[in-house]
Design a protein around this motif. Sequence first.
Motif, PDB file in Angstrom:
ATOM      1  N   CYS A  29       0.909  -1.001  -0.085  1.00 42.93           N
ATOM      2  CA  CYS A  29      -0.147   0.168   0.004  1.00 42.93           C
ATOM      3  C   CYS A  29       0.889   1.324  -0.050  1.00 42.93           C
ATOM      4  O   CYS A  29       2.046   1.314   0.406  1.00 42.93           O
ATOM      5  N   ALA A  50     -10.939  -0.206   6.660  1.00 40.40           N
ATOM      6  CA  ALA A  50     -11.102  -0.332   5.395  1.00 40.40           C
ATOM      7  C   ALA A  50     -12.199  -1.558   5.206  1.00 40.40           C
ATOM      8  O   ALA A  50     -12.145  -2.576   5.880  1.00 40.40           O
ATOM      9  N   LYS A  51     -12.827  -1.423   3.792  1.00 46.88           N
ATOM     10  CA  LYS A  51     -13.654  -2.598   3.446  1.00 46.88           C
ATOM     11  C   LYS A  51     -13.055  -3.080   1.960  1.00 46.88           C
ATOM     12  O   LYS A  51     -12.630  -1.980   1.143  1.00 46.88           O
ATOM     13  N   VAL A  52     -12.974  -4.196   1.676  1.00 48.33           N
ATOM     14  CA  VAL A  52     -12.864  -4.626   0.371  1.00 48.33           C
ATOM     15  C   VAL A  52     -14.107  -5.231  -0.498  1.00 48.33           C
ATOM     16  O   VAL A  52     -14.776  -5.984   0.012  1.00 48.33           O
ATOM     17  N   THR A  67     -11.710  -3.582  -5.278  1.00 48.74           N
ATOM     18  CA  THR A  67     -11.648  -2.189  -4.735  1.00 48.74           C
ATOM     19  C   THR A  67     -11.690  -2.259  -3.390  1.00 48.74           C
ATOM     20  O   THR A  67     -12.414  -3.051  -2.711  1.00 48.74           O
ATOM     21  N   MET A  68     -10.745  -1.274  -2.731  1.00 52.46           N
ATOM     22  CA  MET A  68     -10.791  -0.963  -1.268  1.00 52.46           C
ATOM     23  C   MET A  68     -11.274   0.333  -1.031  1.00 52.46           C
ATOM     24  O   MET A  68     -10.813   1.359  -1.729  1.00 52.46           O
ATOM     25  N   GLU A  69     -12.306   0.448   0.017  1.00 53.64           N
ATOM     26  CA  GLU A  69     -12.602   1.783   0.406  1.00 53.64           C
ATOM     27  C   GLU A  69     -12.347   1.916   1.774  1.00 53.64           C
ATOM     28  O   GLU A  69     -12.814   0.969   2.875  1.00 53.64           O
ATOM     29  N   THR A  70     -11.575   2.833   2.079  1.00 50.33           N
ATOM     30  CA  THR A  70     -11.025   3.222   3.477  1.00 50.33           C
ATOM     31  C   THR A  70     -11.888   4.054   4.223  1.00 50.33           C
ATOM     32  O   THR A  70     -12.691   4.894   3.583  1.00 50.33           O
ATOM     33  N   LEU A  86      -7.328  -2.667  -6.270  1.00 49.78           N
ATOM     34  CA  LEU A  86      -6.304  -3.761  -5.960  1.00 49.78           C
ATOM     35  C   LEU A  86      -5.952  -4.602  -7.166  1.00 49.78           C
ATOM     36  O   LEU A  86      -6.864  -5.116  -7.514  1.00 49.78           O
ATOM     37  N   MET A 118      -1.665  -1.843  -4.462  1.00 49.76           N
ATOM     38  CA  MET A 118      -2.574  -1.201  -4.023  1.00 49.76           C
ATOM     39  C   MET A 118      -2.483   0.271  -4.560  1.00 49.76           C
ATOM     40  O   MET A 118      -1.222   0.854  -4.476  1.00 49.76           O
TER      41      MET A 118
END
Length: 261
Positions: A29, A50-52, A67-70, A86, A118
């Motif tokens: 990252c 975060a969530k993936v 996709t990762m949303e922090t 990702l 990332m």
Amino acid sequence: MEDDQSNHGNGKGNLDTAKADRSVWLMKCPLVVAKSWQNQASSQDSQPVAKVILSLDPLQSDSMQFTMETTAVSNDTLNRPKSYSLNMFKDFVPMSVFSESNQGKVAMEGKVEHKFDMKPHEKNMEEYGRLCRERTNKSMIKNRQIQVIDNDHGVHMRPMPGMVGLISSNSKDKKKAQPVKQTEVKRTRRDRGELEDIMFKLFERQPNWALKQLVQETDQPAQFLKEILNELCVYNKRGTNQGTYELKPEYKKSVEDGGAD
């Protein structure tokens, strides 16, 4: 052999392999995200960072996208992008993850099943480019200090009595000694994130750089520069730009968007 396996994790110095078969993900990252998560880990708040999101197209076999949303962190002062892409890799050297407690107990946490790179999502490229420029501008500011020397007679600059015979007055000897001094110069490494910002700034100036040129521009060790270049750039082995580095496409787009601003 059976006794050795049954004693794993029961004493100091043994390896706990209870989670050896667990599948884990390895993710590389950006520095700004890593610092934010470190601040979150040191705080008392244990909320998810975060969530993936996994996207699939049932009509295409190779349409898997991650996709990762922090999430917003209360003590996070960095204005960083919140959405990241990702890129998954399956072809890599087999690796395992280990942990060590404060008491010195070593445990195997699992085997790396997938490796991810990332990077900011396309919709956040402009925001990420602005963040890189701000960090670059801050790193370019040099806080110099002027100190007044109390003893202005130059006593401390004079040779010591035992050193008089070691100093040669021959100008030819001085010229011969110059190359030796250059090889003894040790360059101090900058902070990794700060150096990356300087590199982006240099590639805004021109698209291709040789390693020797970058060493002169950044005043950094060549080996340390190679590590950064292998992550950010592509090395041209042939063609008109042979022997030079240029930014990878994903970073080149960020720099071009920044230049447009």
